[in-house]
Each structure stands twice: as structure tokens, then as C-alpha cells.
Design a protein around this motif. Structure first.
Motif, mmCIF file in Angstrom:
data_model
loop_
_atom_site.group_PDB
_atom_site.id
_atom_site.type_symbol
_atom_site.label_atom_id
_atom_site.label_comp_id
_atom_site.label_asym_id
_atom_site.label_seq_id
_atom_site.Cartn_x
_atom_site.Cartn_y
_atom_site.Cartn_z
ATOM 1 N N LYS A 36 0.854 -1.216 0.000
ATOM 2 C CA LYS A 36 0.000 0.000 0.000
ATOM 3 C C LYS A 36 0.881 1.254 0.000
ATOM 4 N N ILE A 37 1.882 1.248 0.869
ATOM 5 C CA ILE A 37 2.770 2.420 0.988
ATOM 6 C C ILE A 37 3.500 2.654 -0.345
ATOM 7 N N ALA A 38 3.979 1.569 -0.951
ATOM 8 C CA ALA A 38 4.715 1.700 -2.221
ATOM 9 C C ALA A 38 3.817 2.283 -3.316
ATOM 10 N N ASP A 39 2.578 1.795 -3.403
ATOM 11 C CA ASP A 39 1.652 2.311 -4.419
ATOM 12 C C ASP A 39 1.325 3.778 -4.172
ATOM 13 N N MET A 40 1.088 4.102 -2.901
ATOM 14 C CA MET A 40 0.756 5.501 -2.579
ATOM 15 C C MET A 40 1.900 6.415 -2.996
ATOM 16 N N ALA A 41 3.123 6.043 -2.587
ATOM 17 C CA ALA A 41 4.293 6.897 -2.860
ATOM 18 C C ALA A 41 4.525 7.038 -4.359
ATOM 19 N N THR A 42 4.401 5.925 -5.091
ATOM 20 C CA THR A 42 4.658 5.960 -6.539
ATOM 21 C C THR A 42 3.613 6.805 -7.264
ATOM 22 N N ASN A 43 2.343 6.551 -6.956
ATOM 23 C CA ASN A 43 1.283 7.291 -7.647
ATOM 24 C C ASN A 43 1.306 8.781 -7.312
ATOM 25 N N LEU A 44 1.643 9.102 -6.066
ATOM 26 C CA LEU A 44 1.691 10.529 -5.696
ATOM 27 C C LEU A 44 2.882 11.226 -6.358
ATOM 28 N N ASP A 45 3.996 10.508 -6.492
ATOM 29 C CA ASP A 45 5.147 11.089 -7.205
ATOM 30 C C ASP A 45 4.808 11.322 -8.678
ATOM 31 N N ALA A 46 4.150 10.343 -9.295
ATOM 32 C CA ALA A 46 3.742 10.497 -10.703
ATOM 33 C C ALA A 46 2.780 11.682 -10.836
ATOM 34 N N ALA A 47 1.867 11.800 -9.868
ATOM 35 C CA ALA A 47 0.904 12.910 -9.882
ATOM 36 C C ALA A 47 1.637 14.243 -9.784
ATOM 37 N N ARG A 48 2.624 14.302 -8.905
ATOM 38 C CA ARG A 48 3.383 15.532 -8.724
ATOM 39 C C ARG A 48 4.095 15.933 -10.027
ATOM 40 N N LEU A 49 4.663 14.958 -10.711
ATOM 41 C CA LEU A 49 5.349 15.260 -11.967
ATOM 42 C C LEU A 49 4.365 15.768 -13.029
ATOM 43 N N LEU A 50 3.161 15.184 -13.064
ATOM 44 C CA LEU A 50 2.150 15.672 -14.009
ATOM 45 C C LEU A 50 1.761 17.116 -13.683
ATOM 46 N N VAL A 51 1.689 17.424 -12.377
ATOM 47 C CA VAL A 51 1.363 18.802 -11.963
ATOM 48 C C VAL A 51 2.476 19.751 -12.407
ATOM 49 N N TYR A 52 3.726 19.353 -12.179
ATOM 50 C CA TYR A 52 4.857 20.209 -12.569
ATOM 51 C C TYR A 52 4.850 20.459 -14.077
ATOM 52 N N ARG A 53 4.578 19.404 -14.857
ATOM 53 C CA ARG A 53 4.588 19.572 -16.314
ATOM 54 C C ARG A 53 3.516 20.576 -16.740
ATOM 55 N N ALA A 54 2.291 20.397 -16.222
ATOM 56 C CA ALA A 54 1.199 21.300 -16.606
ATOM 57 C C ALA A 54 1.497 22.727 -16.145
ATOM 58 N N ALA A 55 2.009 22.863 -14.913
ATOM 59 C CA ALA A 55 2.285 24.198 -14.367
ATOM 60 C C ALA A 55 3.394 24.885 -15.154
ATOM 61 N N SER A 56 4.367 24.091 -15.586
ATOM 62 C CA SER A 56 5.471 24.683 -16.339
ATOM 63 C C SER A 56 4.994 25.177 -17.714
ATOM 64 N N LEU A 57 4.102 24.418 -18.363
ATOM 65 C CA LEU A 57 3.527 24.881 -19.637
ATOM 66 C C LEU A 57 2.741 26.177 -19.423
ATOM 67 N N LEU A 58 1.935 26.183 -18.364
ATOM 68 C CA LEU A 58 1.117 27.367 -18.061
ATOM 69 C C LEU A 58 2.016 28.578 -17.814
ATOM 70 N N ALA A 59 3.084 28.374 -17.040
ATOM 71 C CA ALA A 59 3.993 29.481 -16.700
ATOM 72 C C ALA A 59 4.678 30.033 -17.946
ATOM 73 N N ARG A 60 4.860 29.167 -18.957
ATOM 74 C CA ARG A 60 5.505 29.622 -20.201
ATOM 75 C C ARG A 60 4.480 30.185 -21.192
ATOM 76 N N GLY A 61 3.207 30.224 -20.774
ATOM 77 C CA GLY A 61 2.156 30.776 -21.637
ATOM 78 C C GLY A 61 1.755 29.845 -22.761
#
Ligand SMILES: Cc1cc2nc3c(=O)[nH]c(=O)nc-3n(C[C@H](O)[C@H](O)[C@H](O)COP(=O)(O)OP(=O)(O)OC[C@H]3O[C@@H](n4cnc5c(N)ncnc54)[C@H](O)[C@@H]3O)c2cc1C
Length: 185
Positions: free
Chosen positions: A90-115
């Protein structure tokens, strides 16, 4: 303002309907141009979705931290919960999925920040992060056993707070429609 809604979670923030009756708006107070309100509101959705995705990662990570601390402390059958492989999975799945989620957030935010256009990436981040966070809160509560169901432990609140991340700023189903539309063209 309409009545204060009695919500399942997010109780630190009031949610109310806004009612406009015979409302007059001075030209000097217009946001954008008359008749473009819907378009302007829609243009804010991409950034709003990235915000909810980030909120999801935050709640999910808080739940993970609580689950890890509890699993290391609580003993059953003479061992800590953290030594059981089913808890570890359970812990491994939580950590992996949350890390993947964080990277998706960073990618979207970085595109937004670049207009740059980020409709698909914002919806992917929102959809994935809110589902990952909901699952993380569910599993964190499960790891707490009966203690997860009582208000003394924060996971009970995270479980209630996180639920809405799959609903507001567009439901998970609506995110799927947007992603499919963007992919299929
Ligand atoms: C705490 C909270 C705060 C909010 N804050 C705001 C705010 O600040 N501003 C604002 O404008 N709104 C706000 N909302 C409203 C929120 O954005 C909506 O509740 C949300 O977008 C879902 O719309 P709905 O409730 O009308 O559900 P509905 O559209 O009625 O959907 C009901 C169900 O049907 C599904 N569904 C709908 N259409 C389809 C489809 N085409 N295909 C497949 N499934 C579909 C949905 O996914 C959902 O599961 C808030 C809601 C909450 C709970």
C-alpha cells in the motif's frame, strides 16, 4: 450570498451560492469585455485544474506521511504494521502514484507558466492526481484500522477533504472527455 453549505469536508473554507438579481455593473468595473464572461471563465479552468491537482498531491502526501508514521509505530502480532508486506505494498503504491501525480502537476504548471497551451496536461494532472490522492487517503485510513475512522487522527479529515478533488473544477469523468477530445482531435 446564498446559504452556507454544510459540507462533508473542506470545512475551513465556506462554500456559498452567489445570487445576482437586477445587478448593475459599472463599465469601469467590468472584467474584460461585455459578453465575453463565459469565455473568460472557461479560460481560467486550465490553471484552476492545476491548482486542484496540486491540492490533491498535498492532501495525498499528508495521508502518506500519517500512514508511514502509524505503520512504524503500531504493533500487531508482535510486529509493526510496516513489517507486513501487505502494508508495504500500500505504501509503495501511494508513494509511486503521488510522485507520478506531482510530476504531471509540474509539467502542466510549467507549460502554463511559459504561456503555452496546457488543456490536456492540466486535465491529465487533475484527473490522475485527484484519483491518486483519493486512493492514498483511502489506504492511509485502512492502515490506521479503527483509529482511522475516529476524529482523533488526521486521516479521517483527509479522507473527507480529498473526496471533492474528483468533483470540483470538473469531475473525473469530464476530465476524461477533455483528454479524449484533445487526443482524438
Ligand atoms: C466544495 C465545492 C466547491 C465548489 N466551488 C465552485 C466554485 O468556486 N465555482 C463554481 O463554479 N463551481 C464550484 N463548485 C461546483 C462544481 O464545480 C460542480 O459541482 C462540478 O463541476 C460538478 O458539476 P455538477 O455538480 O453539476 O455535477 P453534474 O454535472 O450533475 O454531474 C453528476 C455526475 O454525472 C457525471 N457526468 C456529467 N456529465 C457527464 C458526461 N457528459 N459524461 C459522463 N458523465 C457525466 C459527472 O461526472 C458526475 O459524476 C463547487 C462544488 C463543491 C462541492
Amino acid at each position: 450570498m446564498g446559504k452556507k453549505e454544510r459540507k462533508m469536508g473542506l470545512r475551513a473554507s465556506d462554500t456559498r451560492e452567489l445570487v445576482f438579481q437586477n445587478a448593475k455593473v459599472l463599465k469601469s468595473q467590468l472584467l474584460g469585455h461585455a459578453g465575453e464572461g463565459f469565455k473568460i471563465a472557461m479560460s481560467l479552468l486550465d490553471s484552476g485544474r492545476i491548482g486542484i491537482a496540486a491540492q490533491s498531491v498535498g492532501i495525498g502526501r499528508a495521508a502518506l506521511e500519517e500512514a508511514v508514521a502509524y505503520a512504524k509505530e503500531r504493533k500487531q502480532f508482535g510486529k509493526t504494521l510496516s513489517s507486513f508486506q501487505l502494508t508495504q505494498a500500500k505504501i509503495a503504491d501511494m508513494a509511486t502514484n503521488l510522485d507520478a501525480a506531482r510530476l504531471l502537476v509540474y509539467r502542466a504548471a510549467s507549460l502554463l507558466a511559459r504561456g503555452e497551451k496546457c488543456t490536456k496536461e492540466a486535465s491529465m494532472a487533475k484527473s490522475f492526481a485527484s484519483r491518486a490522492a483519493n486512493k492514498a487517503c483511502y489506504d492511509a485510513l485502512q492502515i490506521h484500522g479503527g483509529n482511522g475512522y475516529v476524529r482523533e487522527f488526521p486521516v479521517e479529515r483527509y479522507f473527507r477533504d480529498v473526496r471533492v478533488t474528483e468533483i470540483y473544477e470538473g469531475t473525473t469523468e469530464v476530465q476524461s472527455l477533455i483528454i479524449a477530445r484533445e487526443v482524438l482531435g
